[in-house]
Design an enzyme around this catalytic site. Structure first.
Site, PDB file in Angstrom:
ATOM      1  N   SER A 150       0.841  -1.201   0.000  1.00 60.70           N
ATOM      2  CA  SER A 150       0.000   0.000   0.000  1.00 60.70           C
ATOM      3  C   SER A 150       0.876   1.251   0.000  1.00 60.70           C
ATOM      4  CB  SER A 150      -0.891  -0.013   1.243  1.00 60.70           C
ATOM      5  OG  SER A 150      -1.419   1.277   1.494  1.00 60.70           O
ATOM      6  N   TYR A 176      -2.488   5.835  -4.406  1.00 59.34           N
ATOM      7  CA  TYR A 176      -3.500   6.889  -4.473  1.00 59.34           C
ATOM      8  C   TYR A 176      -2.769   8.068  -5.077  1.00 59.34           C
ATOM      9  CZ  TYR A 176      -6.311   4.351  -0.962  1.00 59.34           C
ATOM     10  OH  TYR A 176      -7.061   3.433  -0.275  1.00 59.34           O
ATOM     11  N   LYS A 248      -8.118  -0.898  -9.326  1.00 56.11           N
ATOM     12  CA  LYS A 248      -8.615  -1.691  -8.189  1.00 56.11           C
ATOM     13  C   LYS A 248      -9.876  -1.031  -7.646  1.00 56.11           C
ATOM     14  CE  LYS A 248      -7.379  -3.212  -3.477  1.00 56.11           C
ATOM     15  NZ  LYS A 248      -8.148  -2.388  -2.537  1.00 56.11           N
ATOM     16  N   HIS A 272     -13.201  -2.595  -1.470  1.00 51.70           N
ATOM     17  CA  HIS A 272     -12.270  -2.046  -0.479  1.00 51.70           C
ATOM     18  C   HIS A 272     -12.517  -2.654   0.901  1.00 51.70           C
ATOM     19  CE1 HIS A 272      -9.557   1.658  -0.516  1.00 51.70           C
ATOM     20  NE2 HIS A 272      -9.396   1.208   0.710  1.00 51.70           N
ATOM     21  N   GLY A 307     -12.176  -9.409  -0.773  1.00 47.01           N
ATOM     22  CA  GLY A 307     -13.229  -9.014   0.153  1.00 47.01           C
ATOM     23  C   GLY A 307     -13.839 -10.209   0.854  1.00 47.01           C
ATOM     24  N   ARG A 310     -11.993 -15.907   3.609  1.00 46.98           N
ATOM     25  CA  ARG A 310     -11.483 -16.439   4.873  1.00 46.98           C
ATOM     26  C   ARG A 310     -11.237 -17.943   4.831  1.00 46.98           C
ATOM     27  NH1 ARG A 310     -11.213 -11.796   4.878  1.00 46.98           N
ATOM     28  NH2 ARG A 310     -12.025 -10.257   6.346  1.00 46.98           N
ATOM     29  N   GLY A 329      -7.020  -9.479   2.742  1.00 49.68           N
ATOM     30  CA  GLY A 329      -6.593  -8.277   3.448  1.00 49.68           C
ATOM     31  C   GLY A 329      -6.470  -8.473   4.944  1.00 49.68           C
TER      32      GLY A 329
HETATM   33  C1  LIG Z   1      -6.543  -1.964   7.456  1.00 48.84           C
HETATM   34  C2  LIG Z   1      -6.829  -1.880   5.982  1.00 48.84           C
HETATM   35  C3  LIG Z   1      -6.183  -0.939   5.205  1.00 48.84           C
HETATM   36  C4  LIG Z   1      -6.412  -0.865   3.842  1.00 48.84           C
HETATM   37  N1  LIG Z   1      -5.714   0.024   3.090  1.00 48.84           N
HETATM   38  C5  LIG Z   1      -5.874   0.045   1.753  1.00 48.84           C
HETATM   39  C6  LIG Z   1      -5.067   0.889   0.944  1.00 48.84           C
HETATM   40  O1  LIG Z   1      -4.211   1.616   1.434  1.00 48.84           O
HETATM   41  N2  LIG Z   1      -5.294   0.875  -0.401  1.00 48.84           N
HETATM   42  C7  LIG Z   1      -6.227   0.068  -0.977  1.00 48.84           C
HETATM   43  O2  LIG Z   1      -6.386   0.075  -2.187  1.00 48.84           O
HETATM   44  N3  LIG Z   1      -6.976  -0.775  -0.233  1.00 48.84           N
HETATM   45  C8  LIG Z   1      -6.822  -0.806   1.106  1.00 48.84           C
HETATM   46  N4  LIG Z   1      -7.563  -1.674   1.851  1.00 48.84           N
HETATM   47  C9  LIG Z   1      -8.479  -2.614   1.177  1.00 48.84           C
HETATM   48  C10 LIG Z   1      -7.741  -3.917   0.833  1.00 48.84           C
HETATM   49  O3  LIG Z   1      -6.842  -3.742  -0.215  1.00 48.84           O
HETATM   50  C11 LIG Z   1      -8.721  -5.024   0.404  1.00 48.84           C
HETATM   51  O4  LIG Z   1      -9.517  -4.539  -0.657  1.00 48.84           O
HETATM   52  C12 LIG Z   1      -9.622  -5.519   1.518  1.00 48.84           C
HETATM   53  O5  LIG Z   1      -8.921  -5.546   2.747  1.00 48.84           O
HETATM   54  C13 LIG Z   1     -10.128  -6.923   1.204  1.00 48.84           C
HETATM   55  O6  LIG Z   1     -11.067  -7.360   2.144  1.00 48.84           O
HETATM   56  P1  LIG Z   1     -10.696  -8.301   3.399  1.00 48.84           P
HETATM   57  O7  LIG Z   1     -10.001  -7.429   4.383  1.00 48.84           O
HETATM   58  O8  LIG Z   1     -12.043  -8.743   3.872  1.00 48.84           O
HETATM   59  O9  LIG Z   1      -9.843  -9.439   2.906  1.00 48.84           O
HETATM   60  C14 LIG Z   1      -7.348  -1.747   3.239  1.00 48.84           C
HETATM   61  C15 LIG Z   1      -8.010  -2.682   4.023  1.00 48.84           C
HETATM   62  C16 LIG Z   1      -7.762  -2.771   5.368  1.00 48.84           C
HETATM   63  C17 LIG Z   1      -8.460  -3.820   6.181  1.00 48.84           C
END
Ligand SMILES: Cc1cc2nc3c(=O)[nH]c(=O)nc-3n(C[C@H](O)[C@H](O)[C@H](O)COP(=O)(O)O)c2cc1C
Ligand SMILES: *[C@@H]1O[C@H](CO)[C@@H](O)[C@H](O)[C@H]1NC(C)=O
Ligand SMILES: *[C@@H]1O[C@H](CO)[C@@H](O)[C@H](O)[C@H]1NC(C)=O
Ligand SMILES: *[C@@H]1O[C@H](CO)[C@@H](O)[C@H](O)[C@H]1NC(C)=O
Ligand SMILES: *[C@@H]1O[C@H](CO)[C@@H](O)[C@H](O)[C@H]1NC(C)=O
Ligand SMILES: *[C@@H]1O[C@H](CO)[C@@H](O)[C@H](O)[C@H]1NC(C)=O
Length: 384
Positions: A150, A176, A248, A272, A307, A310, A329
């Site tokens: 990230s 970003y 994305k 996200h 998303g 698990r 994530g």
């Molecule tokens: C703590 C956290 C921070 C995240 N930061 C970003 C980020 O900086 N950029 C981004 O594109 N997605 C970010 N995401 C989204 C993740 O890339 C991803 O889409 C998401 O976590 C997937 O779902 P899951 O957590 O249920 O596996 C973040 C998610 C979490 C949980």
């Protein structure tokens, strides 16, 4: 009368609780150990949801909430997790599954990896461990999987690059962008110099994510100016780098079509993690919409999705529609309380589940999994 109906309703609700952390006995076994602040032993965790349970006990409330939170009423967050169980499998039997392991490795944009899942880009890895994202780089190398870093990492891009075990480890860089094109050009140069193989451009957040849970702890989104991002700008950006730019946050078949028409090499379906726009569909629902309306898209470009993944069978459901690789994530973010060892363990667990769920479903070759493996008639909707 009214009262007793309410009482009945609450009993009915209690009968089917939200399965954020499904009860598989971890509280009974480890509840006392963690009660005094001790980290639950890594070897006692048996699946990805256990990392969330353990992190919830161990991290302070604000850091845990930053990882855990979803947008607004968290309907999309919950739907991401629950959607998988709305579609029953159609397991086949008496099939030769003894070689399933050989078909688990895959390529992502031509790069070889040992599994069709990767570490999704998540900000602030330092909230769980002082080494932050360094653990994701090392853990990804050990498991031979892809890590997408990230832009808002706790550690610098230099630290993340330096953590690569050897120069051949493939990382993608999420970004970003600001409106300042000089700054963007400098960022792209830096990413190229770091050796990243792709730029992952997050397109689902031109506004501030409304995050009620996180706002209570001061870890919600910062108020940003509305970001200008269009397909015209995408072309300008593509001209500024030799790296592929992967959008994305694709959430409809319409945008998947537009992405293909605009010449992308890959698209990344995501809401996200339910953190940005409450009411946005899960990537499984979006993949299904593409499958039903424009299935060729899965052949024209590589499709990634994340998303709520698990379990091994969650990965399989996405792959059965034509998704090439699946992002994970929060489980990785929570696993980082154990450092690199935790990150490695998540990968081992998910590979093991993937192989054995495929075998138990009669899949002998993961590359041949198809939509007929799942009954796509949804069992129920958002509110049941
Ligand atoms: C703590 C956290 C921070 C995240 N930061 C970003 C980020 O900086 N950029 C981004 O594109 N997605 C970010 N995401 C989204 C993740 O890339 C991803 O889409 C998401 O976590 C997937 O779902 P899951 O957590 O249920 O596996 C973040 C998610 C979490 C949980
Ligand atoms: C916490 O409790 C566990 C289990 O009862 C015990 O083994 C451990 O020593 C305790 N730790 C502290 C710091 O009290
Ligand atoms: C990727 O794997 C294929 C097939 O195993 C192999 O031929 C190729 O050399 C590998 N590529 C890299 C860069 O290791
Ligand atoms: C919570 O933990 C994080 C990360 O270790 C730290 O930066 C923060 O100050 C802590 N917050 C509180 C309220 O203790
Ligand atoms: C854009 O970014 C560059 C490089 O950081 C900086 O020098 C310049 O002042 C910025 N321009 C504006 C309008 O902020
Ligand atoms: C991008 O570069 C191509 C080839 O050089 C050019 O035809 C095109 O007009 C450029 N597009 C933009 C938006 O800059």
């Amino acid at each position: 009368m009214r009262l007793s109906l309410l009482a009945l309703a609450s009993v009915a609700l209690a009968a089917r609780p939200f399965l954020d952390e499904p009860d598989t006995g971890i509280e009974e076994q480890l509840g006392e150990i963690v009660a005094n602040g001790t980290l639950a032993p890594l070897k006692s965790l048996v699946g990805l949801p256990d990392f969330q349970w353990s992190a919830r006990q161990f991290m302070n409330a604000s850091s845990y909430t930053y990882y855990r939170n979803g947008a607004a009423g968290e309907w999309s967050y919950r739907n991401n997790l629950e959607v998988f169980m709305r579609f029953k499998l159609r397991p086949r039997v008496l099939k030769d599954v003894t070689k399933i392991q050989d078909s688990i490795p895959t390529t992502i944009l031509g790069h070889n990896f040992s599994a069709p899942f990767f570490i999704a880009p998540c900000a602030r890895g330092g909230y769980a461990h002082p080494d932050g994202e360094v653990n994701f780089v090392k853990g990804a190398a050990a498991g031979d999987i892809l890590y997408m870093a990230s832009l808002y990492s706790s550690r610098s891009m230099d630290d993340i690059t330096a953590a690569k075990g050897n120069s051949s480890q493939v990382l993608f860089q999420q970004v970003y962008l600001t409106e300042n094109m000089t700054e963007t050009q400098q960022l792209f140069r830096k990413i190229e110099a770091a050796g990243s193989k792709a730029i992952v451009l997050t397109v689902d957040g031109p506004g501030t994510g409304i995050r009620h849970r996180a706002a209570r702890f001061g870890v919600g989104s910062a108020n940003i100016d509305l970001n200008l991002l269009t397909w015209e700008k995408y072309h300008t950006l593509s001209n500024m780098t030799s790296l592929p730019i992967i959008p994305k946050g694709i959430q409809t078949v319409d945008d998947a079509r537009e992405a293909v028409a605009n010449g992308v090499k890959a698209i990344y379906l995501s809401n996200h993690g339910g953190r940005q726009l409450d009411g946005a569909p899960s990537s499984l629902e979006v993949a299904l919409e593409i499958h039903q309306n424009e299935p060729d898209i899965f052949k024209q470009v590589e499709v990634y999705a994340d998303g709520g993944v698990r379990y091994g069978s969650d990965v399989l459901k996405l792959l059965s529609l034509g998704v090439r690789a699946v992002g994970v994530g929060r489980p990785y973010m929570f696993s980082n309380i154990y450092g690199e060892e935790g990150v490695k363990r998540v990968t081992e667990m998910l590979k093991f589940e993937l192989i054995n769920d495929a075998a138990n479903g009669g899949i002998g070759d993961l590359k041949k999994i198809g939509p007929e493996w799942v009954d796509w008639r949804a069992l129920n909707g958002w509110y049941s």
